[in-house]
Scaffold this motif. Structure first.
Motif, mmCIF file in Angstrom:
data_model
loop_
_atom_site.group_PDB
_atom_site.id
_atom_site.type_symbol
_atom_site.label_atom_id
_atom_site.label_comp_id
_atom_site.label_asym_id
_atom_site.label_seq_id
_atom_site.Cartn_x
_atom_site.Cartn_y
_atom_site.Cartn_z
ATOM 1 N N ARG A 154 28.964 39.920 58.234
ATOM 2 C CA ARG A 154 29.666 39.261 57.127
ATOM 3 C C ARG A 154 29.828 37.770 57.412
ATOM 4 N N ASN A 198 28.299 34.762 55.177
ATOM 5 C CA ASN A 198 29.184 33.694 54.696
ATOM 6 C C ASN A 198 28.645 32.327 55.120
ATOM 7 N N GLU A 234 25.837 31.460 52.718
ATOM 8 C CA GLU A 234 26.371 31.076 51.408
ATOM 9 C C GLU A 234 26.941 29.663 51.403
ATOM 10 N N SER A 275 31.293 32.349 45.074
ATOM 11 C CA SER A 275 32.313 32.628 46.095
ATOM 12 C C SER A 275 33.693 32.728 45.457
ATOM 13 N N THR A 313 33.950 35.945 43.426
ATOM 14 C CA THR A 313 34.151 37.071 44.350
ATOM 15 C C THR A 313 35.611 37.136 44.789
ATOM 16 N N GLU A 340 31.289 44.097 43.954
ATOM 17 C CA GLU A 340 29.922 44.303 44.442
ATOM 18 C C GLU A 340 28.900 43.671 43.506
ATOM 19 N N ARG A 399 28.774 40.004 44.205
ATOM 20 C CA ARG A 399 28.114 39.779 45.492
ATOM 21 C C ARG A 399 26.597 39.934 45.371
ATOM 22 N N HIS A 428 25.349 36.819 43.838
ATOM 23 C CA HIS A 428 25.385 35.731 44.827
ATOM 24 C C HIS A 428 24.166 35.803 45.758
#
Lengths: 159, 159, 159
Positions: free
Chosen positions: A78, A82, A85, C35, C38, C74, C77, C80
């Motif tokens: 994760r 991140n 991103e 982001s 989310t 989800e 995400r 993204h």
């Protein structure tokens, strides 16, 4: 041909561009480190996702039990996602920002805070620190990128 | 204005930069191919994740059974994510490396080995080949990126 | 030093490069917005993945129930990740394309269609629109990137 080369290397002679090159490289190396940490946890926790990765543990059921998720592995993954991103926008917007003619001191401030915040984010994620540690470090790096994007659009806007 | 354009195109006339442009484009096209392979496996394996994607298979339960994960789809997706994690650093560090004035032959060596290793990595992941095939191809591309990062920091370091 | 700076800022004075800078920044800001969306869904749906993120909801079982996946979270995400998979190639290939000396009108056409298609893709994913809305917007942006890659390889090919 040497004339062309001279013009090319002028880019890397510019101090703002050198600062960008330095911090972009540091933050990318930090992101690459996440792959090694993932591998470390996969091996020490014996938690794999591809059957071919567990072949050295034997055949059949004895190897199959290592095809599982592990909380530590998932946490690093994760953190890695991140990074992707947030570091991808920094790479793109930061390059354009470096080319938009900012003051050296202002540029350094942006690059240093972003890099520091993303390193803090990694520690906050992996230790893990209680919130809002991770959230704050994420927001600081995010804000720095927005600030650079504002400068790029103010300087270069051509719709 | 034509003077500016001349300076701009000098970048693309430089042989190291042209080599970077070529290999960066190849490796990005390879990464983009992963989307098509994912789509191919989703359609042939009938394994989707979004309800709206299964609407053409009918309504209710008959369509719902296609909302599932499939090992082949997941394998391609892992390969795609691994590409992102490794090709993003190559794009950023490779660009800065190309601007840091390396020898053409050295630069070509770096770009060719990286590109070859990532193509090998995709084959190793999708076939799949027994380990350490995938691990080795990953490590080779990773090492090439580290080597370029070292050159960038040696040339441009400005903290 | 001012001479170097002049050459650097010439890059950002070039209209094709300015157009690239503008659309690359817009599309990266759009990706960064994912982001926030989310985070918004995680908080309103109370669906978290890290135990430290639920600490403010109390201790033990009362907080543990918020460690769960939520379909809306989800979905964002996935949108993204799809952005990352498609915007990273645009960033790299688009930069090289902008440096390969395209006509301004042709370049603008590429950048505008890509950006429009990716914004449409986000709406199609999040609303969600029935297929082939999302698939079509994805394919348009993908094709634009392929078209730019073709121009880069035609101009710069150096294997």
């Amino acid at each position: 041909k040497s004339g062309e080369m001279a013009k090319l290397t002028q880019l890397i002679d510019n101090e703002v561009f050198r600062a960008y090159a330095t911090y972009a490289t540091i933050v990318l190396l930090k992101m690459m480190l996440m792959s090694l940490i993932t591998a470390y946890f996969r091996i020490t926790r014996k938690a794999f996702v591809n059957p071919e990765d567990t072949a050295s543990f034997g055949k059949g059921e004895s190897a199959k039990k290592f095809l599982r998720t592990d909380p530590d592995v998932e946490r690093v993954r994760r953190g890695h996602l991140n990074d992707l991103e947030n570091i991808v926008p920094f790479l793109g917007i930061g390059l354009l920002y470096a080319l938009s003619g900012p003051e050296l001191s202002t540029a350094l401030l942006h690059f240093r805070i972003f890099t520091g915040a993303r390193i803090a984010h990694t520690f906050a994620y992996l230790i893990p620190l209680p919130q809002p540690g991770r959230g704050l470090s994420w927001a600081v790096a995010y804000s720095v990128t927005i600030s650079m994007a504002y400068k790029v659009l103010k300087t270069a806007l051509y719709l």
